[in-house]
Design a protein around this motif. Sequence first.
Motif, PDB file in Angstrom:
ATOM      1  N   ALA A 589     -26.781   6.458  21.016  1.00 24.56           N
ATOM      2  CA  ALA A 589     -26.587   6.328  19.571  1.00 24.56           C
ATOM      3  C   ALA A 589     -27.800   6.923  18.878  1.00 24.56           C
ATOM      4  O   ALA A 589     -28.909   6.930  19.425  1.00 24.56           O
ATOM      5  N   ILE A 590     -27.586   7.423  17.687  1.00 26.18           N
ATOM      6  CA  ILE A 590     -28.680   8.012  16.923  1.00 26.18           C
ATOM      7  C   ILE A 590     -28.626   7.472  15.496  1.00 26.18           C
ATOM      8  O   ILE A 590     -27.560   7.383  14.894  1.00 26.18           O
ATOM      9  N   ASP A 591     -29.783   7.063  14.986  1.00 23.26           N
ATOM     10  CA  ASP A 591     -29.905   6.555  13.620  1.00 23.26           C
ATOM     11  C   ASP A 591     -30.939   7.383  12.889  1.00 23.26           C
ATOM     12  O   ASP A 591     -31.865   7.939  13.496  1.00 23.26           O
ATOM     13  N   VAL A 592     -30.800   7.447  11.575  1.00 25.83           N
ATOM     14  CA  VAL A 592     -31.788   8.161  10.778  1.00 25.83           C
ATOM     15  C   VAL A 592     -32.211   7.290   9.606  1.00 25.83           C
ATOM     16  O   VAL A 592     -31.388   6.616   8.985  1.00 25.83           O
ATOM     17  N   ARG A 593     -33.518   7.289   9.348  1.00 25.32           N
ATOM     18  CA  ARG A 593     -34.065   6.637   8.165  1.00 25.32           C
ATOM     19  C   ARG A 593     -34.845   7.705   7.418  1.00 25.32           C
ATOM     20  O   ARG A 593     -35.703   8.379   8.008  1.00 25.32           O
ATOM     21  N   THR A 594     -34.555   7.855   6.157  1.00 25.60           N
ATOM     22  CA  THR A 594     -35.199   8.935   5.417  1.00 25.60           C
ATOM     23  C   THR A 594     -35.533   8.493   4.003  1.00 25.60           C
ATOM     24  O   THR A 594     -34.808   7.684   3.397  1.00 25.60           O
ATOM     25  N   ASP A 595     -36.637   9.015   3.495  1.00 23.96           N
ATOM     26  CA  ASP A 595     -37.116   8.663   2.157  1.00 23.96           C
ATOM     27  C   ASP A 595     -37.974   9.824   1.664  1.00 23.96           C
ATOM     28  O   ASP A 595     -38.759  10.394   2.434  1.00 23.96           O
ATOM     29  N   SER A 596     -37.833  10.177   0.410  1.00 26.24           N
ATOM     30  CA  SER A 596     -38.585  11.317  -0.125  1.00 26.24           C
ATOM     31  C   SER A 596     -40.096  11.068  -0.142  1.00 26.24           C
ATOM     32  O   SER A 596     -40.891  12.012  -0.146  1.00 26.24           O
ATOM     33  N   GLU A 597     -40.514   9.795  -0.102  1.00 23.60           N
ATOM     34  CA  GLU A 597     -41.944   9.472  -0.117  1.00 23.60           C
ATOM     35  C   GLU A 597     -42.519   9.315   1.290  1.00 23.60           C
ATOM     36  O   GLU A 597     -43.655   9.696   1.557  1.00 23.60           O
ATOM     37  N   ARG A 598     -41.718   8.753   2.205  1.00 20.74           N
ATOM     38  CA  ARG A 598     -42.251   8.423   3.534  1.00 20.74           C
ATOM     39  C   ARG A 598     -41.756   9.336   4.651  1.00 20.74           C
ATOM     40  O   ARG A 598     -42.194   9.244   5.780  1.00 20.74           O
ATOM     41  N   GLY A 599     -40.819  10.238   4.361  1.00 26.84           N
ATOM     42  CA  GLY A 599     -40.361  11.170   5.371  1.00 26.84           C
ATOM     43  C   GLY A 599     -39.116  10.695   6.093  1.00 26.84           C
ATOM     44  O   GLY A 599     -38.377   9.837   5.615  1.00 26.84           O
ATOM     45  N   THR A 600     -38.926  11.232   7.301  1.00 30.92           N
ATOM     46  CA  THR A 600     -37.696  10.997   8.061  1.00 30.92           C
ATOM     47  C   THR A 600     -38.033  10.554   9.475  1.00 30.92           C
ATOM     48  O   THR A 600     -38.975  11.065  10.091  1.00 30.92           O
ATOM     49  N   ALA A 601     -37.217   9.608  10.000  1.00 26.37           N
ATOM     50  CA  ALA A 601     -37.378   9.163  11.380  1.00 26.37           C
ATOM     51  C   ALA A 601     -36.004   9.124  12.041  1.00 26.37           C
ATOM     52  O   ALA A 601     -35.081   8.464  11.545  1.00 26.37           O
ATOM     53  N   PHE A 602     -35.849   9.858  13.150  1.00 33.50           N
ATOM     54  CA  PHE A 602     -34.642   9.818  13.960  1.00 33.50           C
ATOM     55  C   PHE A 602     -34.908   8.928  15.171  1.00 33.50           C
ATOM     56  O   PHE A 602     -35.838   9.186  15.937  1.00 33.50           O
ATOM     57  N   SER A 603     -34.066   7.886  15.342  1.00 33.05           N
ATOM     58  CA  SER A 603     -34.189   6.984  16.490  1.00 33.05           C
ATOM     59  C   SER A 603     -33.006   7.226  17.411  1.00 33.05           C
ATOM     60  O   SER A 603     -31.849   7.177  16.975  1.00 33.05           O
ATOM     61  N   VAL A 604     -33.287   7.481  18.690  1.00 27.72           N
ATOM     62  CA  VAL A 604     -32.236   7.768  19.664  1.00 27.72           C
ATOM     63  C   VAL A 604     -32.242   6.687  20.740  1.00 27.72           C
ATOM     64  O   VAL A 604     -33.269   6.469  21.402  1.00 27.72           O
ATOM     65  N   PHE A 605     -31.104   5.998  20.883  1.00 24.47           N
ATOM     66  CA  PHE A 605     -30.949   4.991  21.931  1.00 24.47           C
ATOM     67  C   PHE A 605     -30.300   5.630  23.148  1.00 24.47           C
ATOM     68  O   PHE A 605     -29.267   6.302  23.048  1.00 24.47           O
TER      69      PHE A 605
END
Length: 610
Positions: A589-605
């Motif tokens: 599974a893959i999740d993404v968290r993104t924010d214009s101030e803090r950037g982007t993080a892709f988490s891969v299970f």
Amino acid sequence: MTPDAVLHRYVTLVSERHVDTEAIYRLVAADADLLSRWLTSLDCLADPNQLRQALGDLDDATLIGISRAQIWAVAPLGTTARLGFDQWRSVLRSSCLAISISNAVDYPEAEAAQLRTLLAISGIKLDHDPLLAELIDFRGAAPELLADAHPLLRMFAVIEALEHQNEAKAAALASELFGIEPGDFATMVEDAEHRCAVIVADLALDDELGDNWFDELWIQAQLLAFSSVLGRQRDMAGLIEAADYAARGLFGQEPGYFFLDAEHGVLAGAENSEFDALTIGLARSTSLIAEALRAERPMEMLEDVTGPVVDRQVLRRLRAERATAVPMIDAELPVGVLVLRLSDEDRANATDTMAAFATELAGWVNVRRWDERQRTTLFDRYRARHEKRLREIVHEANNPLSIINNYLHILELRLEGMPEAQEQLKMIGEEIRRTSDIVRTVVDFPEVADGPTGTPPEPRRFEVNDVARKVIELLGGRAVATGIEVSQNLVPGVSVVSDEDRVTQVMTNLARNAIEALHEGGVLQIETVPGVYRSGRAGVEFVVRDNGPGLPPEVLERLYEPKTTTKGPDHAGLGLHIIGRLVAELEGAIDVRTDSERGTAFSVFLPNLT
């Protein structure tokens, strides 16, 4: 029954290259038989606004085709008795009285009252129009019982008195139900007569025609009427929808369709219909539906407890006690069977019309099936041609990779005493091998039904931290060259049973995307997390994080779909699409968290594969 003069005018209107929709409406609104069939075909109430809107929504070709189908639905054959012009005019005049009374008593829907009265006088009941149904159901009620009834029911009682008794009786009833003075009622009757005369003149009807002016053209013209509609359809679904449309106009119903599956020797109910769960064996079945195709002639079906259950199921779905099973045969080639309701009110020639309909439809079914087979053949040829070309590309791409690998081996021998260089050369060799494997998978074309994957994953236990270090080593130089800091947060002992090459490809693509999204001074970090559980499965997780500008909403909505890229000619817009596919192949599974101030993080299970 529509008189010849009206039919003649109707034929003239629908034979024009450009159809005058309003002229058709005015003619239809003057004839009960045509009006009832149009309302049934368009599935609308006896309301002028609804009918005009529904007619206006049809393009010229469809309007002409359906109009022609309506002609042959209402036209009598041979010596069948038909309504005389004077009788027809009398009914029209009585319906016009509804407008006069509506205006006098301030009933707001005068034109709709005229349409419903026209139908009710003719004894026509449409189940989808409740008010019209009430006119029929409550006709003949005693005047004292109508005192508080709907104004249209009271109007209809007055009009029926005029139609079947005399003007004095009708005037007395109008006085009792509406308080209309006899003198005023006489004026209304005169107004209705004048209104009727204006309509007849406006319609330009010719009442001097012979009785049999079109009988000889009946079958041929009937086929042309709906053939033009069926012929415009480009697939079976559209063809059945158009056939339903024509059948509602011709027979006031939608048939049951059963198409021959010659390979399995069965008649199968049309898909997405009430009959799609029914399959009838052709060879030995006692069903009259199967017998109709075997004998190549219509078979009448009756509700009978001793009859085949499948026939009784079909009758139940048609809501019928009687029906006819009509074979669809095109140039001696069996196509299937139509099943249509029968009633005592059907014309003597109704089954002949049904047989003609079935034959014409059979021809178009074969045309559409041929088209679909041709499209499938063309697709197969296209696929084969591109598979051949891709195999040639793969073969040619592997040649320079083999040469690079040979020279790499020579470099390993020459730099044998330099451990750091040996480690880097080993990493390059692994990437060349991985690239060669990826290129080879291009030719592993699965069938469409097999899903998106080519070769299955090859699971083995490995350290995810080793993959992370290798990715950082491979991309670190590029990151440093653009002023990007690369960091790692790798927890010891993060191992998993999975496909190492696929995991490496996923992590590399995510890290490369992050570098491309960052500007000078940006930070890329890779993290690993052990002991993760999802949906009852044990595994690990890795995170690729950046402090870039984040992902815009329009990208997030279609994150893992192929798209047109804005990164330049070296990019195909497939990176995240490939990542999504690879993660699915790894059952992760893959999740993404993104924010214009803090950037982007892709988490891969990554779960442990068995």
